[in-house]
Design a protein around this motif. Sequence first.
Motif, PDB file in Angstrom:
ATOM      1  N   VAL A 158       0.861  -1.190   0.000  1.00  0.00           N
ATOM      2  CA  VAL A 158       0.000   0.000   0.000  1.00  0.00           C
ATOM      3  C   VAL A 158       0.896   1.238   0.000  1.00  0.00           C
ATOM      4  CG1 VAL A 158      -1.833   1.254   1.189  1.00  0.00           C
ATOM      5  CG2 VAL A 158      -1.779  -1.254   1.289  1.00  0.00           C
ATOM      6  N   PRO A 159       0.978   1.962  -1.130  1.00  0.00           N
ATOM      7  CA  PRO A 159       1.901   3.107  -1.240  1.00  0.00           C
ATOM      8  C   PRO A 159       1.737   4.158  -0.154  1.00  0.00           C
ATOM      9  CG  PRO A 159       1.056   2.522  -3.397  1.00  0.00           C
ATOM     10  CD  PRO A 159       0.285   1.703  -2.405  1.00  0.00           C
ATOM     11  N   THR A 160       0.505   4.487   0.237  1.00  0.00           N
ATOM     12  CA  THR A 160       0.315   5.538   1.235  1.00  0.00           C
ATOM     13  C   THR A 160       0.851   5.122   2.606  1.00  0.00           C
ATOM     14  OG1 THR A 160      -1.932   4.729   1.630  1.00  0.00           O
ATOM     15  CG2 THR A 160      -1.676   6.590   0.113  1.00  0.00           C
ATOM     16  N   LEU A 161       0.901   3.823   2.852  1.00  0.00           N
ATOM     17  CA  LEU A 161       1.435   3.323   4.118  1.00  0.00           C
ATOM     18  C   LEU A 161       2.916   2.965   4.019  1.00  0.00           C
ATOM     19  CD1 LEU A 161      -1.508   0.978   5.244  1.00  0.00           C
ATOM     20  CD2 LEU A 161      -0.998   3.284   6.053  1.00  0.00           C
ATOM     21  N   GLU A 162       3.395   2.877   2.768  1.00  0.00           N
ATOM     22  CA  GLU A 162       4.787   2.519   2.490  1.00  0.00           C
ATOM     23  C   GLU A 162       5.154   1.164   3.093  1.00  0.00           C
ATOM     24  OE1 GLU A 162       7.152   5.806   3.864  1.00  0.00           O
ATOM     25  OE2 GLU A 162       6.757   6.966   2.049  1.00  0.00           O
ATOM     26  N   LYS A 163       4.196   0.245   3.051  1.00  0.00           N
ATOM     27  CA  LYS A 163       4.430  -1.104   3.554  1.00  0.00           C
ATOM     28  C   LYS A 163       3.338  -2.032   3.044  1.00  0.00           C
ATOM     29  CE  LYS A 163       1.676  -0.710   7.788  1.00  0.00           C
ATOM     30  NZ  LYS A 163       1.649  -0.944   9.247  1.00  0.00           N
ATOM     31  N   GLU A 164       3.523  -3.318   3.256  1.00  0.00           N
ATOM     32  CA  GLU A 164       2.490  -4.284   2.908  1.00  0.00           C
ATOM     33  C   GLU A 164       1.419  -4.298   3.993  1.00  0.00           C
ATOM     34  OE1 GLU A 164       4.104  -7.741   0.071  1.00  0.00           O
ATOM     35  OE2 GLU A 164       4.800  -7.911   2.150  1.00  0.00           O
ATOM     36  N   LYS A 171      -3.241  -5.177   4.465  1.00  0.00           N
ATOM     37  CA  LYS A 171      -4.471  -5.614   3.806  1.00  0.00           C
ATOM     38  C   LYS A 171      -4.931  -4.534   2.838  1.00  0.00           C
ATOM     39  CE  LYS A 171      -6.322  -8.371   7.640  1.00  0.00           C
ATOM     40  NZ  LYS A 171      -7.506  -8.618   8.490  1.00  0.00           N
ATOM     41  N   ILE A 172      -5.402  -4.938   1.675  1.00  0.00           N
ATOM     42  CA  ILE A 172      -5.797  -3.959   0.667  1.00  0.00           C
ATOM     43  C   ILE A 172      -7.000  -3.144   1.127  1.00  0.00           C
ATOM     44  CG2 ILE A 172      -7.411  -5.396  -0.654  1.00  0.00           C
ATOM     45  CD1 ILE A 172      -5.974  -4.242  -3.203  1.00  0.00           C
ATOM     46  N   THR A 173      -7.799  -3.675   2.029  1.00  0.00           N
ATOM     47  CA  THR A 173      -8.939  -2.919   2.562  1.00  0.00           C
ATOM     48  C   THR A 173      -8.493  -1.683   3.329  1.00  0.00           C
ATOM     49  OG1 THR A 173     -10.955  -3.088   3.891  1.00  0.00           O
ATOM     50  CG2 THR A 173      -9.041  -4.259   4.721  1.00  0.00           C
ATOM     51  N   HIS A 174      -7.252  -1.686   3.829  1.00  0.00           N
ATOM     52  CA  HIS A 174      -6.744  -0.549   4.590  1.00  0.00           C
ATOM     53  C   HIS A 174      -6.297   0.605   3.698  1.00  0.00           C
ATOM     54  CE1 HIS A 174      -5.767  -3.458   8.150  1.00  0.00           C
ATOM     55  NE2 HIS A 174      -7.055  -3.155   8.053  1.00  0.00           N
ATOM     56  N   ALA A 175      -6.184   0.356   2.399  1.00  0.00           N
ATOM     57  CA  ALA A 175      -5.768   1.427   1.485  1.00  0.00           C
ATOM     58  C   ALA A 175      -6.803   2.544   1.485  1.00  0.00           C
ATOM     59  CB  ALA A 175      -5.583   0.879   0.072  1.00  0.00           C
ATOM     60  N   ILE A 185      -6.820   3.292  -5.633  1.00  0.00           N
ATOM     61  CA  ILE A 185      -6.438   3.205  -7.048  1.00  0.00           C
ATOM     62  C   ILE A 185      -4.942   2.957  -7.187  1.00  0.00           C
ATOM     63  CG2 ILE A 185      -6.223   4.505  -9.202  1.00  0.00           C
ATOM     64  CD1 ILE A 185      -8.853   5.888  -8.519  1.00  0.00           C
ATOM     65  N   GLU A 186      -4.142   3.718  -6.456  1.00  0.00           N
ATOM     66  CA  GLU A 186      -2.686   3.560  -6.520  1.00  0.00           C
ATOM     67  C   GLU A 186      -2.270   2.145  -6.110  1.00  0.00           C
ATOM     68  OE1 GLU A 186      -1.284   6.628  -3.970  1.00  0.00           O
ATOM     69  OE2 GLU A 186      -1.443   8.218  -5.497  1.00  0.00           O
ATOM     70  N   THR A 187      -2.935   1.614  -5.091  1.00  0.00           N
ATOM     71  CA  THR A 187      -2.608   0.271  -4.616  1.00  0.00           C
ATOM     72  C   THR A 187      -2.969  -0.785  -5.654  1.00  0.00           C
ATOM     73  OG1 THR A 187      -2.985   0.965  -2.326  1.00  0.00           O
ATOM     74  CG2 THR A 187      -2.998  -1.396  -2.768  1.00  0.00           C
ATOM     75  N   VAL A 188      -4.141  -0.656  -6.250  1.00  0.00           N
ATOM     76  CA  VAL A 188      -4.582  -1.629  -7.248  1.00  0.00           C
ATOM     77  C   VAL A 188      -3.718  -1.542  -8.506  1.00  0.00           C
ATOM     78  CG1 VAL A 188      -6.490  -2.303  -8.765  1.00  0.00           C
ATOM     79  CG2 VAL A 188      -6.930  -1.718  -6.371  1.00  0.00           C
ATOM     80  N   GLU A 189      -3.374  -0.334  -8.932  1.00  0.00           N
ATOM     81  CA  GLU A 189      -2.500  -0.188 -10.103  1.00  0.00           C
ATOM     82  C   GLU A 189      -1.151  -0.832  -9.840  1.00  0.00           C
ATOM     83  OE1 GLU A 189      -3.973   3.798 -12.526  1.00  0.00           O
ATOM     84  OE2 GLU A 189      -2.461   4.040 -10.948  1.00  0.00           O
ATOM     85  N   GLY A 190      -0.630  -0.670  -8.635  1.00  0.00           N
ATOM     86  CA  GLY A 190       0.644  -1.292  -8.298  1.00  0.00           C
ATOM     87  C   GLY A 190       0.559  -2.803  -8.258  1.00  0.00           C
ATOM     88  N   LEU A 191      -0.568  -3.314  -7.770  1.00  0.00           N
ATOM     89  CA  LEU A 191      -0.760  -4.756  -7.672  1.00  0.00           C
ATOM     90  C   LEU A 191      -0.910  -5.409  -9.037  1.00  0.00           C
ATOM     91  CD1 LEU A 191      -1.427  -7.372  -6.047  1.00  0.00           C
ATOM     92  CD2 LEU A 191      -3.820  -6.609  -6.074  1.00  0.00           C
ATOM     93  N   LEU A 192      -1.725  -4.794  -9.907  1.00  0.00           N
ATOM     94  CA  LEU A 192      -2.084  -5.422 -11.178  1.00  0.00           C
ATOM     95  C   LEU A 192      -1.270  -4.913 -12.364  1.00  0.00           C
ATOM     96  CD1 LEU A 192      -5.974  -5.485 -10.832  1.00  0.00           C
ATOM     97  CD2 LEU A 192      -4.347  -7.293 -10.280  1.00  0.00           C
TER      98      LEU A 192
END
Length: 346
Positions: A122-128, A130-134, A144-151
């Motif tokens: 999760v970019p805003t957290l700068e760590k891994e 749960k995606i729900t926390h994004a 959006i940033e997290t999903v783009e990074g993942l996929l």
Amino acid sequence: MSNSRIRNKSEKIRKRRRRVRWVVFPILIILISGIAYGASLLNKAESVMNDSYTPIERESARETKVDPLEENFSILFVGVDDSEVRDFNSTSRSDALMVATFNKKAKSVKLLSIPRDSYVYVPTLEKEDKITHAHANGGVKSTIETVEGLLDIPIDYYVKMNFNAFIDVIDTLGGIEVEVPYSFSEKDSKDKHDAVHLEEGLQELDGEEALALARTRYHDNDIERGKRQQQIIKAIMKKAISVKAITKIDDVMEAVGDNMATDISFDDMKAFLNYASAGTNLDIETLTLAGSDDYAGPMYIYSLDEEALEETILELKVHLALAEQSELDNLTSSDEDDVDENNSND
């Protein structure tokens, strides 16, 4: 690769193509389909989209903005664990995430469900995490940033909806018939505990009751929860296409618009008519991310299968014309060769 891992992977791949796990996309299809019923509904659709239009400042993963009338595009659907009692704030967790890719030439859609507990960067957290926390740490932009990074694909648009949309649409349709697998009590949309009690068996559910059935997860697991949500979606779609429901499309659109935010403009929305016009011939394939239950310290997480994820990413890229079909064919054939090689060594 061990034989057990091969079997597990094959089983995961077979399970990837499941029904959508939330109501967001069927609701949107109802809204889009309503446009075809006449000028008054067209005006209603324009009003709904204008009221819901909420662009966000973010860097696009594309060099130029996509033209949905001429190009393939993607949408991120965000179902938010939110309600009036929670003040509809941006710090709510996302309860459901789905990516839809649209291919203009094939008139086809791929829908990828992302489990809420998927452990990703999760970019805003700068760590891994749960995606729900994004969403709880930066709202839609962070998601959006997290999903783009993942996929590794561009997310061109987003649609965000809350619990009220879920409840209002079902109530507007006059309820849905669903098989309740067991008796249970669950909190309602206002977070009042044990406010909803359902008995086991086939029955007519209103919006609050259907939401309770979709949310509860303390009596089984996330897999069974997904099956329940699948049943609810089937029931909503069945009711939505019934003759009686046609006269309620106006009200359904209004219910959606009051509880939706999106950066899809009304002009862009017209691109969906190209897909809606395909009717029953529209090719819709549903995907999920394979993985397994795991823990990060004391926290439960859903650990994604890296090889299956790589295949899913490439499949979406091919659908968006960002990669060649031959690349996907080579990857899948390589996986099959690995399986055959290990089987021959048994």
